[in-house]
Scaffold this motif. Structure first.
Motif, mmCIF file in Angstrom:
data_model
loop_
_atom_site.group_PDB
_atom_site.id
_atom_site.type_symbol
_atom_site.label_atom_id
_atom_site.label_comp_id
_atom_site.label_asym_id
_atom_site.label_seq_id
_atom_site.Cartn_x
_atom_site.Cartn_y
_atom_site.Cartn_z
ATOM 1 N N GLY A 105 -0.367 16.541 -4.562
ATOM 2 C CA GLY A 105 0.536 15.396 -4.647
ATOM 3 C C GLY A 105 0.843 15.069 -3.173
ATOM 4 O O GLY A 105 0.680 13.834 -2.988
ATOM 5 N N ALA A 124 2.251 1.886 -3.275
ATOM 6 C CA ALA A 124 1.221 2.238 -4.418
ATOM 7 C C ALA A 124 0.933 3.433 -4.041
ATOM 8 O O ALA A 124 1.019 4.549 -5.002
ATOM 9 C CB ALA A 124 -0.115 1.330 -4.073
ATOM 10 N N ALA A 125 1.171 4.256 -2.817
ATOM 11 C CA ALA A 125 0.823 5.517 -2.607
ATOM 12 C C ALA A 125 1.909 6.469 -3.173
ATOM 13 O O ALA A 125 1.789 7.498 -3.725
ATOM 14 C CB ALA A 125 0.709 5.646 -1.038
ATOM 15 N N GLU A 168 3.705 5.817 -5.884
ATOM 16 C CA GLU A 168 3.898 5.574 -7.169
ATOM 17 C C GLU A 168 2.452 6.662 -7.668
ATOM 18 O O GLU A 168 2.518 7.343 -8.773
ATOM 19 C CB GLU A 168 3.392 4.083 -7.747
ATOM 20 N N ALA A 169 1.252 6.496 -7.052
ATOM 21 C CA ALA A 169 0.118 7.599 -7.128
ATOM 22 C C ALA A 169 0.718 9.050 -7.147
ATOM 23 O O ALA A 169 0.436 9.808 -8.096
ATOM 24 C CB ALA A 169 -0.859 7.374 -6.545
ATOM 25 N N GLU A 204 0.798 -1.346 -0.021
ATOM 26 C CA GLU A 204 -0.090 0.162 -0.144
ATOM 27 C C GLU A 204 0.879 1.280 0.004
ATOM 28 O O GLU A 204 0.608 2.195 -0.773
ATOM 29 C CB GLU A 204 -0.748 -0.027 1.166
ATOM 30 N N ALA A 228 2.892 9.999 -10.051
ATOM 31 C CA ALA A 228 2.392 10.456 -11.294
ATOM 32 C C ALA A 228 1.974 11.894 -11.333
ATOM 33 O O ALA A 228 1.823 12.783 -12.123
ATOM 34 C CB ALA A 228 1.155 9.196 -11.690
ATOM 35 N N GLN A 229 1.283 12.010 -10.078
ATOM 36 C CA GLN A 229 0.518 13.718 -9.852
ATOM 37 C C GLN A 229 1.733 14.469 -9.867
ATOM 38 O O GLN A 229 1.418 15.600 -10.585
ATOM 39 C CB GLN A 229 -0.175 13.227 -8.452
ATOM 40 N N ASP A 279 -2.040 14.124 -0.665
ATOM 41 C CA ASP A 279 -2.544 12.933 -0.838
ATOM 42 C C ASP A 279 -1.721 11.867 -0.427
ATOM 43 O O ASP A 279 -2.081 10.898 0.134
ATOM 44 C CB ASP A 279 -2.962 12.884 -2.345
#
Length: 104
Positions: A70, A21-22, A24-25, A18, A28-29, A73
């Protein structure tokens, strides 16, 4: 002058996927929304640590990142999933040797 930031996180073992994944998100942002960001790259150490290496065109670009969606989040997504607090270090370049090899 560029600003380099190195942020180190130790995910709680049960939340490692998790946490990755956070990040990686967030990557991208930040890549798409922050033009002053020159590098925002995640690396993983053998001991489970995650290291984000960041490079910004200026201190103003860093301030934009700090206030940006970014990072907000990412912080929200990491809540309760790390074994300890993020270790964030702002570094000043100390160029030496060849220009393309002696500094980020």
């Amino acid at each position: 002058m560029s600003v380099i930031i190195v942020a180190t996180a130790f995910p709680a073992p049960e939340h490692k996927a998790e946490v990755i994944a956070a990040f990686e998100a967030a990557i991208a942002q930040v890549h798409s929304e922050e033009p002053g960001c020159e590098l925002y790259a995640l690396h993983e150490g053998q001991d489970g640590r995650l290291v984000m290496i960041e490079k910004y065109a200026s201190q103003d670009a860093v301030e934009t990142h700090i206030k940006g969606a970014g990072l907000a989040d990412l912080r929200a997504a990491l809540e309760g999933k790390l074994a300890g607090p993020l270790d964030v270090q702002a570094l000043a370049p100390h160029p030496a040797g060849l220009a393309g090899k002696g500094a980020l």
